[in-house]
Design a protein around this motif. Structure first.
Motif, PDB file in Angstrom:
ATOM      1  N   GLN A 165      -6.706   9.775 -10.527  1.00  0.00           N
ATOM      2  CA  GLN A 165      -6.436   8.340 -10.419  1.00  0.00           C
ATOM      3  C   GLN A 165      -4.971   8.045 -10.708  1.00  0.00           C
ATOM      4  O   GLN A 165      -4.334   7.262  -9.988  1.00  0.00           O
ATOM      5  CB  GLN A 165      -7.320   7.559 -11.395  1.00  0.00           C
ATOM      6  CG  GLN A 165      -7.057   6.056 -11.364  1.00  0.00           C
ATOM      7  CD  GLN A 165      -7.955   5.284 -12.317  1.00  0.00           C
ATOM      8  OE1 GLN A 165      -9.132   5.592 -12.438  1.00  0.00           O
ATOM      9  NE2 GLN A 165      -7.401   4.274 -12.978  1.00  0.00           N
ATOM     10  N   PHE A 166      -4.433   8.680 -11.737  1.00  0.00           N
ATOM     11  CA  PHE A 166      -3.026   8.440 -12.071  1.00  0.00           C
ATOM     12  C   PHE A 166      -2.116   8.863 -10.923  1.00  0.00           C
ATOM     13  O   PHE A 166      -1.181   8.133 -10.563  1.00  0.00           O
ATOM     14  CB  PHE A 166      -2.641   9.193 -13.340  1.00  0.00           C
ATOM     15  CG  PHE A 166      -1.178   9.076 -13.681  1.00  0.00           C
ATOM     16  CD1 PHE A 166      -0.676   7.911 -14.249  1.00  0.00           C
ATOM     17  CD2 PHE A 166      -0.299  10.109 -13.406  1.00  0.00           C
ATOM     18  CE1 PHE A 166       0.671   7.773 -14.550  1.00  0.00           C
ATOM     19  CE2 PHE A 166       1.056   9.988 -13.693  1.00  0.00           C
ATOM     20  CZ  PHE A 166       1.541   8.822 -14.271  1.00  0.00           C
ATOM     21  N   GLU A 167      -2.361  10.029 -10.350  1.00  0.00           N
ATOM     22  CA  GLU A 167      -1.517  10.515  -9.260  1.00  0.00           C
ATOM     23  C   GLU A 167      -1.607   9.607  -8.041  1.00  0.00           C
ATOM     24  O   GLU A 167      -0.621   9.412  -7.318  1.00  0.00           O
ATOM     25  CB  GLU A 167      -1.902  11.949  -8.884  1.00  0.00           C
ATOM     26  CG  GLU A 167      -1.505  12.986  -9.922  1.00  0.00           C
ATOM     27  CD  GLU A 167      -0.012  12.966 -10.222  1.00  0.00           C
ATOM     28  OE1 GLU A 167       0.789  12.832  -9.276  1.00  0.00           O
ATOM     29  OE2 GLU A 167       0.353  13.076 -11.411  1.00  0.00           O
ATOM     30  N   ALA A 168      -2.787   9.033  -7.806  1.00  0.00           N
ATOM     31  CA  ALA A 168      -2.956   8.136  -6.662  1.00  0.00           C
ATOM     32  C   ALA A 168      -2.222   6.814  -6.880  1.00  0.00           C
ATOM     33  O   ALA A 168      -1.709   6.212  -5.928  1.00  0.00           O
ATOM     34  CB  ALA A 168      -4.443   7.880  -6.419  1.00  0.00           C
ATOM     35  N   LEU A 169      -2.141   6.367  -8.122  1.00  0.00           N
ATOM     36  CA  LEU A 169      -1.498   5.086  -8.425  1.00  0.00           C
ATOM     37  C   LEU A 169      -0.012   5.235  -8.748  1.00  0.00           C
ATOM     38  O   LEU A 169       0.735   4.246  -8.726  1.00  0.00           O
ATOM     39  CB  LEU A 169      -2.205   4.418  -9.609  1.00  0.00           C
ATOM     40  CG  LEU A 169      -3.702   4.143  -9.447  1.00  0.00           C
ATOM     41  CD1 LEU A 169      -4.242   3.463 -10.698  1.00  0.00           C
ATOM     42  CD2 LEU A 169      -3.975   3.274  -8.226  1.00  0.00           C
ATOM     43  N   ARG A 170       0.412   6.430  -9.038  1.00  0.00           N
ATOM     44  CA  ARG A 170       1.791   6.687  -9.470  1.00  0.00           C
ATOM     45  C   ARG A 170       2.860   6.164  -8.501  1.00  0.00           C
ATOM     46  O   ARG A 170       3.903   5.662  -8.960  1.00  0.00           O
ATOM     47  CB  ARG A 170       1.967   8.191  -9.695  1.00  0.00           C
ATOM     48  CG  ARG A 170       3.351   8.617 -10.113  1.00  0.00           C
ATOM     49  CD  ARG A 170       3.357  10.087 -10.461  1.00  0.00           C
ATOM     50  NE  ARG A 170       4.686  10.571 -10.779  1.00  0.00           N
ATOM     51  CZ  ARG A 170       4.924  11.745 -11.358  1.00  0.00           C
ATOM     52  NH1 ARG A 170       3.921  12.544 -11.668  1.00  0.00           N
ATOM     53  NH2 ARG A 170       6.153  12.119 -11.611  1.00  0.00           N
ATOM     54  N   PRO A 171       2.693   6.273  -7.182  1.00  0.00           N
ATOM     55  CA  PRO A 171       3.755   5.790  -6.278  1.00  0.00           C
ATOM     56  C   PRO A 171       4.141   4.334  -6.494  1.00  0.00           C
ATOM     57  O   PRO A 171       5.269   3.937  -6.204  1.00  0.00           O
ATOM     58  CB  PRO A 171       3.151   6.007  -4.882  1.00  0.00           C
ATOM     59  CG  PRO A 171       2.194   7.142  -5.066  1.00  0.00           C
ATOM     60  CD  PRO A 171       1.605   6.928  -6.431  1.00  0.00           C
ATOM     61  N   TRP A 172       3.228   3.496  -7.012  1.00  0.00           N
ATOM     62  CA  TRP A 172       3.543   2.083  -7.242  1.00  0.00           C
ATOM     63  C   TRP A 172       4.531   1.907  -8.406  1.00  0.00           C
ATOM     64  O   TRP A 172       5.130   0.855  -8.545  1.00  0.00           O
ATOM     65  CB  TRP A 172       2.272   1.298  -7.532  1.00  0.00           C
ATOM     66  CG  TRP A 172       1.593   0.784  -6.297  1.00  0.00           C
ATOM     67  CD1 TRP A 172       1.957  -0.292  -5.532  1.00  0.00           C
ATOM     68  CD2 TRP A 172       0.428   1.311  -5.665  1.00  0.00           C
ATOM     69  NE1 TRP A 172       1.091  -0.467  -4.476  1.00  0.00           N
ATOM     70  CE2 TRP A 172       0.133   0.502  -4.533  1.00  0.00           C
ATOM     71  CE3 TRP A 172      -0.414   2.392  -5.948  1.00  0.00           C
ATOM     72  CZ2 TRP A 172      -0.957   0.740  -3.698  1.00  0.00           C
ATOM     73  CZ3 TRP A 172      -1.491   2.632  -5.123  1.00  0.00           C
ATOM     74  CH2 TRP A 172      -1.750   1.814  -4.000  1.00  0.00           C
ATOM     75  N   LEU A 173       4.700   2.932  -9.222  1.00  0.00           N
ATOM     76  CA  LEU A 173       5.569   2.799 -10.387  1.00  0.00           C
ATOM     77  C   LEU A 173       7.044   2.875 -10.027  1.00  0.00           C
ATOM     78  O   LEU A 173       7.868   2.135 -10.560  1.00  0.00           O
ATOM     79  CB  LEU A 173       5.263   3.906 -11.412  1.00  0.00           C
ATOM     80  CG  LEU A 173       3.869   3.924 -12.022  1.00  0.00           C
ATOM     81  CD1 LEU A 173       3.733   5.132 -12.938  1.00  0.00           C
ATOM     82  CD2 LEU A 173       3.597   2.635 -12.779  1.00  0.00           C
ATOM     83  N   MET A 174       7.403   3.795  -9.150  1.00  0.00           N
ATOM     84  CA  MET A 174       8.799   4.111  -8.884  1.00  0.00           C
ATOM     85  C   MET A 174       9.306   3.549  -7.567  1.00  0.00           C
ATOM     86  O   MET A 174      10.408   3.869  -7.136  1.00  0.00           O
ATOM     87  CB  MET A 174       8.992   5.626  -8.894  1.00  0.00           C
ATOM     88  CG  MET A 174       8.522   6.312 -10.165  1.00  0.00           C
ATOM     89  SD  MET A 174       9.606   6.006 -11.559  1.00  0.00           S
ATOM     90  CE  MET A 174      10.988   7.071 -11.153  1.00  0.00           C
ATOM     91  N   GLY A 175       8.483   2.734  -6.912  1.00  0.00           N
ATOM     92  CA  GLY A 175       8.918   2.170  -5.644  1.00  0.00           C
ATOM     93  C   GLY A 175       8.800   3.143  -4.491  1.00  0.00           C
ATOM     94  O   GLY A 175       9.389   2.926  -3.422  1.00  0.00           O
ATOM     95  N   ASP A 176       8.044   4.248  -4.697  1.00  0.00           N
ATOM     96  CA  ASP A 176       7.837   5.195  -3.608  1.00  0.00           C
ATOM     97  C   ASP A 176       6.844   4.599  -2.606  1.00  0.00           C
ATOM     98  O   ASP A 176       6.113   3.647  -2.901  1.00  0.00           O
ATOM     99  CB  ASP A 176       7.274   6.518  -4.149  1.00  0.00           C
ATOM    100  CG  ASP A 176       8.235   7.195  -5.106  1.00  0.00           C
ATOM    101  OD1 ASP A 176       9.452   7.001  -4.947  1.00  0.00           O
ATOM    102  OD2 ASP A 176       7.762   7.903  -6.010  1.00  0.00           O
ATOM    103  N   GLU A 177       6.811   5.181  -1.406  1.00  0.00           N
ATOM    104  CA  GLU A 177       5.870   4.709  -0.400  1.00  0.00           C
ATOM    105  C   GLU A 177       4.455   4.993  -0.865  1.00  0.00           C
ATOM    106  O   GLU A 177       4.095   6.137  -1.151  1.00  0.00           O
ATOM    107  CB  GLU A 177       6.145   5.386   0.941  1.00  0.00           C
ATOM    108  CG  GLU A 177       5.284   4.855   2.061  1.00  0.00           C
ATOM    109  CD  GLU A 177       5.655   5.455   3.415  1.00  0.00           C
ATOM    110  OE1 GLU A 177       4.884   5.272   4.362  1.00  0.00           O
ATOM    111  OE2 GLU A 177       6.720   6.102   3.498  1.00  0.00           O
ATOM    112  N   ALA A 178       3.660   3.974  -0.983  1.00  0.00           N
ATOM    113  CA  ALA A 178       2.297   4.125  -1.479  1.00  0.00           C
ATOM    114  C   ALA A 178       1.291   3.746  -0.397  1.00  0.00           C
ATOM    115  O   ALA A 178       1.584   2.957   0.506  1.00  0.00           O
ATOM    116  CB  ALA A 178       2.085   3.240  -2.715  1.00  0.00           C
ATOM    117  N   ALA A 179       0.098   4.330  -0.530  1.00  0.00           N
ATOM    118  CA  ALA A 179      -0.981   3.942   0.371  1.00  0.00           C
ATOM    119  C   ALA A 179      -1.390   2.505   0.055  1.00  0.00           C
ATOM    120  O   ALA A 179      -1.046   1.958  -0.992  1.00  0.00           O
ATOM    121  CB  ALA A 179      -2.161   4.893   0.190  1.00  0.00           C
TER     122      ALA A 179
END
Length: 236
Positions: A165-179
């Motif tokens: 779950q953390f790895e799936a949500l992690r992109p929202w933290l750093m401004g990376d492209e997220a699903a």
């Protein structure tokens, strides 16, 4: 690496401990060692941008920090500002000394010991015309290091069973492209609303950890929010 202070308690930051303790204080030494380990990368990148190849830059970075850890900051007083600014000034002096050494060697002369003391403004001129750009590179690497440490601390708070779950949500933290929230919800077997709540909570905790990390590099009287805004700006 665990924080030198309990979460939410910043009676004394690591940098404040360094400033207040003399060079032989175990507390000051430990605080300085933590800071040096945390912010090795910006110094290494600065040395690389100064023209040293990777192996040489790594050796110089180790020498720089070894000398810093050995001598401490005997001439500094509390209230001298950010550790980031001091370290940048110190590494500029260090690079200037290395370049002077190289020139003396070419001329067949000796070399004098170079001090690591620096004005807390960090504005120490180098011969390199790209010095201003190098300063920006240093600050950007610093911002990356701060954010990476906050992410690592956040990851450590999640038990193994919540790792996916953390790895799936992690992109929202750093401004990376997220699903999308919907796609992430399908992947995790959660509702879209639950994913949005989880992202909100994760971001909130990330900001808390980021603020905690930044505070450790400042004098306790300084404004953490100002430093955070600056680092977010240079991080891009």
């Amino acid at each position: 690496m665990q924080s030198a202070q309990a979460t939410g308690s910043f009676m004394s930051t690591r940098w404040t401990l360094v400033l207040r303790a003399n060079e032989v204080s175990p507390e000051g030494k430990a605080a300085l060692s933590d800071l040096c380990a945390a912010y090795y990368k910006p110094v290494f990148v600065f040395l690389r941008r100064s023209g040293f190849d990777e192996d040489v830059a790594r050796d110089h970075a180790h020498s720089f920090f070894a000398h810093l850890l050995q001598r401490g900051f005997p001439k500094l007083e509390p209230g001298r500002g950010r550790f980031r600014s001091y370290l940048l000034g110190a590494v500029k002096y260090f690079v200037s000394g290395l370049l002077q050494h190289a020139r003396r060697e070419k001329r067949g002369g000796g070399v004098e010991h170079e001090s690591l003391d620096a004005d807390d403004s960090g504005e120490i001129p180098l011969d390199d015309p790209k010095a201003a750009l190098m300063t920006k590179v240093f600050d950007r690497e610093w911002a990356v290091a701060v954010m990476n440490r906050a992410v690592a601390a956040l990851a450590a708070e999640h038990p193994p069973e919540r790792g996916a779950q953390f790895e799936a949500l992690r992109p929202w933290l750093m401004g990376d492209e997220a699903a999308s929230h919907a796609e992430t919800a399908r992947r995790l077997g959660m509702s879209e609303g639950a994913v949005k709540v989880a992202v909100h909570r994760l971001r909130k905790r990330f900001r808390e950890l980021l603020r905690q990390e930044v505070s450790q590099t400042l004098d306790e009287d300084q404004d953490v929010e100002d430093e955070l805004r600056y680092l977010c700006t240079v991080h891009g």
